[in-house]
Design a protein around this motif. Structure first.
Motif, PDB file in Angstrom:
ATOM      1  N   ALA A 145     -32.874  -0.127 -27.465  1.00  0.00           N
ATOM      2  CA  ALA A 145     -31.482  -0.430 -27.141  1.00  0.00           C
ATOM      3  C   ALA A 145     -30.555   0.101 -28.217  1.00  0.00           C
ATOM      4  N   THR A 146     -29.422   0.616 -27.797  1.00  0.00           N
ATOM      5  CA  THR A 146     -28.290   0.941 -28.654  1.00  0.00           C
ATOM      6  C   THR A 146     -27.102   0.144 -28.131  1.00  0.00           C
ATOM      7  N   PHE A 147     -25.900   0.425 -28.658  1.00  0.00           N
ATOM      8  CA  PHE A 147     -24.732  -0.292 -28.142  1.00  0.00           C
ATOM      9  C   PHE A 147     -23.523   0.637 -28.076  1.00  0.00           C
ATOM     10  N   TYR A 148     -22.555   0.225 -27.241  1.00  0.00           N
ATOM     11  CA  TYR A 148     -21.312   0.967 -27.052  1.00  0.00           C
ATOM     12  C   TYR A 148     -20.259  -0.007 -26.573  1.00  0.00           C
ATOM     13  N   GLU A 149     -19.036   0.477 -26.403  1.00  0.00           N
ATOM     14  CA  GLU A 149     -17.978  -0.344 -25.827  1.00  0.00           C
ATOM     15  C   GLU A 149     -17.292   0.432 -24.705  1.00  0.00           C
ATOM     16  N   ALA A 187     -25.572  -0.621 -19.802  1.00  0.00           N
ATOM     17  CA  ALA A 187     -25.647   0.633 -19.054  1.00  0.00           C
ATOM     18  C   ALA A 187     -27.099   1.062 -18.994  1.00  0.00           C
ATOM     19  N   LEU A 188     -27.509   1.609 -17.836  1.00  0.00           N
ATOM     20  CA  LEU A 188     -28.895   2.000 -17.614  1.00  0.00           C
ATOM     21  C   LEU A 188     -29.025   3.506 -17.468  1.00  0.00           C
ATOM     22  N   SER A 189     -30.234   3.999 -17.708  1.00  0.00           N
ATOM     23  CA  SER A 189     -30.534   5.408 -17.488  1.00  0.00           C
ATOM     24  C   SER A 189     -30.347   5.757 -16.017  1.00  0.00           C
ATOM     25  N   ARG A 190     -30.264   7.049 -15.721  1.00  0.00           N
ATOM     26  CA  ARG A 190     -30.075   7.484 -14.335  1.00  0.00           C
ATOM     27  C   ARG A 190     -31.135   6.897 -13.409  1.00  0.00           C
ATOM     28  N   GLY A 191     -32.394   6.960 -13.839  1.00  0.00           N
ATOM     29  CA  GLY A 191     -33.474   6.495 -12.974  1.00  0.00           C
ATOM     30  C   GLY A 191     -33.424   5.009 -12.711  1.00  0.00           C
ATOM     31  N   GLU A 192     -33.005   4.223 -13.704  1.00  0.00           N
ATOM     32  CA  GLU A 192     -32.943   2.779 -13.541  1.00  0.00           C
ATOM     33  C   GLU A 192     -31.641   2.335 -12.856  1.00  0.00           C
ATOM     34  N   TYR A 232     -28.450  -8.491 -13.143  1.00  0.00           N
ATOM     35  CA  TYR A 232     -28.504  -8.924 -14.539  1.00  0.00           C
ATOM     36  C   TYR A 232     -29.884  -8.660 -15.127  1.00  0.00           C
ATOM     37  N   LEU A 233     -29.904  -8.371 -16.429  1.00  0.00           N
ATOM     38  CA  LEU A 233     -31.145  -8.235 -17.180  1.00  0.00           C
ATOM     39  C   LEU A 233     -31.198  -9.299 -18.266  1.00  0.00           C
ATOM     40  N   THR A 234     -32.389  -9.773 -18.550  1.00  0.00           N
ATOM     41  CA  THR A 234     -32.632 -10.583 -19.739  1.00  0.00           C
ATOM     42  C   THR A 234     -33.267  -9.674 -20.776  1.00  0.00           C
ATOM     43  N   VAL A 235     -32.575  -9.499 -21.886  1.00  0.00           N
ATOM     44  CA  VAL A 235     -33.000  -8.576 -22.936  1.00  0.00           C
ATOM     45  C   VAL A 235     -33.415  -9.379 -24.160  1.00  0.00           C
ATOM     46  N   GLU A 258     -27.344  10.100 -20.474  1.00  0.00           N
ATOM     47  CA  GLU A 258     -28.105  10.719 -21.552  1.00  0.00           C
ATOM     48  C   GLU A 258     -29.261   9.861 -22.053  1.00  0.00           C
ATOM     49  N   CYS A 259     -29.386   8.634 -21.526  1.00  0.00           N
ATOM     50  CA  CYS A 259     -30.485   7.760 -21.938  1.00  0.00           C
ATOM     51  C   CYS A 259     -31.756   8.101 -21.164  1.00  0.00           C
ATOM     52  N   PRO A 260     -32.900   8.230 -21.847  1.00  0.00           N
ATOM     53  CA  PRO A 260     -34.164   8.372 -21.121  1.00  0.00           C
ATOM     54  C   PRO A 260     -34.578   7.024 -20.538  1.00  0.00           C
ATOM     55  N   ALA A 261     -35.527   7.031 -19.650  1.00  0.00           N
ATOM     56  CA  ALA A 261     -36.030   5.787 -19.078  1.00  0.00           C
ATOM     57  C   ALA A 261     -36.498   4.861 -20.190  1.00  0.00           C
ATOM     58  N   GLY A 262     -36.150   3.593 -20.084  1.00  0.00           N
ATOM     59  CA  GLY A 262     -36.545   2.623 -21.099  1.00  0.00           C
ATOM     60  C   GLY A 262     -35.550   2.474 -22.228  1.00  0.00           C
ATOM     61  N   HIS A 263     -34.503   3.268 -22.222  1.00  0.00           N
ATOM     62  CA  HIS A 263     -33.453   3.168 -23.241  1.00  0.00           C
ATOM     63  C   HIS A 263     -32.215   2.575 -22.586  1.00  0.00           C
ATOM     64  N   ILE A 264     -31.828   1.388 -23.004  1.00  0.00           N
ATOM     65  CA  ILE A 264     -30.644   0.739 -22.460  1.00  0.00           C
ATOM     66  C   ILE A 264     -29.530   0.751 -23.496  1.00  0.00           C
ATOM     67  N   ASP A 265     -28.287   0.742 -23.023  1.00  0.00           N
ATOM     68  CA  ASP A 265     -27.120   0.769 -23.899  1.00  0.00           C
ATOM     69  C   ASP A 265     -26.330  -0.515 -23.673  1.00  0.00           C
ATOM     70  N   LEU A 266     -26.392  -1.418 -24.625  1.00  0.00           N
ATOM     71  CA  LEU A 266     -25.766  -2.731 -24.522  1.00  0.00           C
ATOM     72  C   LEU A 266     -24.331  -2.704 -25.020  1.00  0.00           C
ATOM     73  N   SER A 267     -23.554  -3.694 -24.605  1.00  0.00           N
ATOM     74  CA  SER A 267     -22.272  -3.907 -25.270  1.00  0.00           C
ATOM     75  C   SER A 267     -22.538  -4.321 -26.711  1.00  0.00           C
ATOM     76  N   ARG A 268     -21.574  -4.103 -27.566  1.00  0.00           N
ATOM     77  CA  ARG A 268     -21.761  -4.472 -28.975  1.00  0.00           C
ATOM     78  C   ARG A 268     -22.058  -5.965 -29.113  1.00  0.00           C
ATOM     79  N   ARG A 269     -21.341  -6.789 -28.348  1.00  0.00           N
ATOM     80  CA  ARG A 269     -21.546  -8.238 -28.445  1.00  0.00           C
ATOM     81  C   ARG A 269     -22.949  -8.629 -27.986  1.00  0.00           C
TER      82      ARG A 269
END
Length: 237
Positions: A47-51, A72-77, A87-90, A107-118
């Motif tokens: 996981a990474t984060f963005y706003e 945010a999820l990868s294209r495939g997910e 909803y996801l539980t992370v 730009e995320c590969p499968a298995g890479h999620i982009d969370l909100s900063r919070r």
């Protein structure tokens, strides 16, 4: 719309997933698609984060969810918007968080999620930037709000685009009808509006919504009122 966050760009560059020359210009597509999320199987990933810069991401929601807990999820997910509104539980080094799917990360590969900063701060120290996590779809998340609808700008009796929000589980079907008419099944666009290409009349509409867990409800009195968010008292479960 969202900009490729610095930490995500650095992580992808390090793994040669994007050419370095493309990273500075990378952006999120406005029109994307969704991941179904009915399975309870956990995924191990990163996981990474963005706003979000504005609005509710590629899923077209008018605003981020309350508490700014989103992902945010990868294209495939993301799968052409099929995951939107689910909803996801992370779970990460610090604990767990429940997040709403509102966006795509092309730009995320499968298995890479982009969370909100919070949300990221709930599972890891933001100074780390990139962490290992596990995540799974949340079944029947309790969101405490009834369904709402938004008719897209440009809609008329000859073309209808309808956004559904606050449903909890991802959706599999949206249908509309007018008084005395037959149910008409809408087609989901990759920006998460449900479309009747030849329109559905002048309304008001009854809207029948079905989710991935088999819940089906009908909301009545949805008006052909472009750009207005219409709140109801109908809940999915």
């Amino acid at each position: 719309m969202r900009r490729l966050p610095t930490v995500l760009a650095a992580a992808l560059a390090a793994t040669s997933l994007l050419p370095a020359s493309a990273l500075a210009q990378s952006g999120r597509s406005k029109e994307s698609t969704a991941a179904a999320g009915a399975s309870a199987k956990a995924t191990s990933g990163k996981a990474t984060f963005y706003e979000l810069r504005s609005g509710g991401g590629n899923c077209s929601y008018p605003s981020p969810p309350a508490g700014d807990l989103y992902v945010a999820l990868s294209r495939g997910e993301y799968r052409a918007a099929a995951a939107c509104g689910g909803y996801l539980t992370v779970t990460g080094p610090k604990g767990s968080v429940q997040v709403k799917v509102v966006d795509q990360c092309p730009e995320c590969p499968a298995g890479h999620i982009d969370l909100s900063r919070r949300a990221f701060a709930r599972v890891a120290d933001p100074d780390r930037g990139l962490v290992g996590v596990t995540y799974r779809p949340a079944a029947n998340p309790r969101i405490g709000k009834p369904l709402s609808f938004r008719v897209k700008e440009g809609s008329s009796q000859w073309w209808l685009a309808l956004l559904v929000n606050n449903h909890g589980n991802p959706l599999t079907s949206v249908e509309v009808k007018t008084a005395g008419g037959a149910w008409r099944k809408l087609a989901r666009a990759d920006y998460n509006y449900w479309i009747a290409e030849s329109g559905a009349g002048q309304g008001p509409f009854s809207v029948r919504v079905t989710d991935t867990r088999g819940h089906r409800v009908t909301a009545n009195g949805v008006r052909l009122a472009p750009s207005a968010v219409q709140h109801t008292t109908t809940k999915m479960y």
